[in-house]
Design a protein around this motif. Structure first.
Motif: not given
Lengths: 337, 95
Positions: A317, A321, B4, B6, B30
């Motif tokens: 992740r 990102a 995260t 996203w 993302p």
């Protein structure tokens, strides 16, 4: 015109209150009328707080069940007896992940965030179906799960396709379409074992003996002990009671077991001419509550594995990102259609 | 545990050539490239699509959810826009 958050199936900004609107009674009347008329409630409609909370709880629990449900079956991927069975099992486990994602999206339309839902699963604050706290001891368990556990899930989920909340109903339509393959592959697997050597037949019977009662418990406590049922039915989230669905499932399974050449482990199971249904024995609800409380054979193992998978995936992740940040304003893979 | 955040993407799938893209659902990713890949894995596992669009959810502008929104009112009182508004004598064909 309201800007932002069109989101048919998703969006944290679930309800845009029109300027100056404090007409709660009017909104409640419109909501009740829509439910009464069998219309669907959509994410940005006004809805009672309790309706929203009930849906978030139910959809989250459903999503968690799909994700945790990957584990008992994934346990057998490396030991599937043929390439055909291995490919089928991998596809099935991948489907369960997909089902979880459809459902998390539906929960997000109600204002829940994905991270928050996962946190609640990992910390034990939200539940998943107790059935996944039982171990898969033999290859035949993969068949019994497909036939009985997915069969019970389908019996539960088909009426949810008409649930009053639009995004949940739409997710269920998609899930039900895919679930049919799950049930049939399990049935076929059990049939092959049942018709195989005496040892294979015994293995299939043993799996059915262990999964039958927990599958009946999947429909939840009896109607008179089910705390949320009445309200959920009034809101048309649920269309049938727990006991009604359980009866339907038993009636479906009896002839299917006969065709398999296997028996269901219930001496009290018999056709009742008067009722037009099968009578069946008493369910041991103390076991259900005990497993729900965390004392099932695999509760600890399932949650530990889930947390571990999440932590071990962190670098993926983070890398994705970082890659996205580096390429912001740059080229993407998308091409105008 | 890492969070995260996203962004959310709306996914539109063209099931076959000749049909328009239809909203299939949403997902987190993302960036657009991964959104496309995730959409393929999530919404077209059984050949449900020949083309996918992904759109950031934040890029969508929507009308109000209220069905009685005056925004749609101009269409409500114009039944003469429908063919069934007109009375045609029986027996007249191809009309």
């Amino acid at each position: 015109m309201a800007t932002a958050a069109a989101r048919d199936t998703a969006g944290s900004q679930a309800y845009d209150a029109p300027a100056g609107a404090d007409d709660t009674a009017g909104h409640a009347r419109a909501f009740d009328a829509a439910v009464a008329a069998d219309e669907r409630i959509e994410p940005r409609d006004w809805m009672p707080d309790a309706y929203r909370a009930t849906l978030v709880r139910q959809i989250a629990q459903h999503a968690h069940s799909e994700i945790i449900g990957m584990q008992p079956e994934a346990n057998w991927i490396t030991r599937a007896p043929s390439l055909r069975r291995k490919a089928i099992l991998m596809a099935k486990v991948q489907d369960e992940a997909g089902h979880g994602l459809y459902l998390y999206s539906a929960a997000e339309t109600l204002g829940a965030s994905r991270d928050e839902l996962l946190d609640k699963l990992h910390s034990g604050r939200q539940k998943y179906s107790s059935i996944f706290n039982y171990p898969t001891l033999t290859w035949a368990d993969v068949g019994a799960i497909g036939w009985l556990v997915d069969g019970a899930a389908i019996t539960n989920q088909v009426p949810l396709c008409r649930c009053s909340y639009g995004p949940y109903a739409r997710a269920m339509v998609r899930v039900c379409k895919e679930e049919s393959f799950h049930q049939r592959q399990g049935y076929e697997l059990l049939l092959a074992l049942s018709k195989g050597t005496p040892e294979q037949h015994a293995m299939a019977q043993d799996a059915v003996d262990r999964w039958w009662w927990p599958s009946l418990m999947m429909f939840g406590p009896p109607d008179d002990e089910s705390q949320h049922s009445a309200q959920s039915m009034a809101w048309k989230i649920k269309r049938h009671s727990n006991d009604e669905l359980r009866q339907r499932f038993v009636d479906i399974c009896v002839p299917q077991a006969e065709s398999l050449g296997l028996t269901l482990p219930d001496p009290d199971l018999k056709w009742n001419e008067e009722r037009g249904h099968h009578d069946f024995g008493a369910i041991d609800w103390s076991e259900f509550w005990d497993v729900l409380k965390g004392n099932g054979p695999c509760n600890e193992q399932r949650l530990t594995r889930r947390r571990q998978a999440h932590e071990e995936g962190a670098w993926v992740r983070e890398a994705a990102a970082a890659h996205a940040a580096k390429h912001t304003n740059g080229e993407t893979g998308a091409v105008r259609a | 545990m890492t969070h995260t955040d996203w962004p959310l993407w709306e996914v539109f799938v063209r099931s076959r050539r000749g049909l328009s893209h239809t909203h299939a659902g949403s997902l987190h990713a993302p960036d657009a490239e991964l959104a496309l890949r995730n959409a393929r894995d999530l919404y077209t596992r059984r050949g449900e699509g020949v083309s996918i669009w992904v759109v950031p959810s934040s890029a969508v502008t929507a009308s109000s959810p209220d069905e009685k929104d005056p925004f749609f009112e101009p269409a409500a009182d114009k039944p003469y826009r429908h063919p069934t508004f007109y009375e045609i004598p029986e027996g007249v064909r191809h009309l």
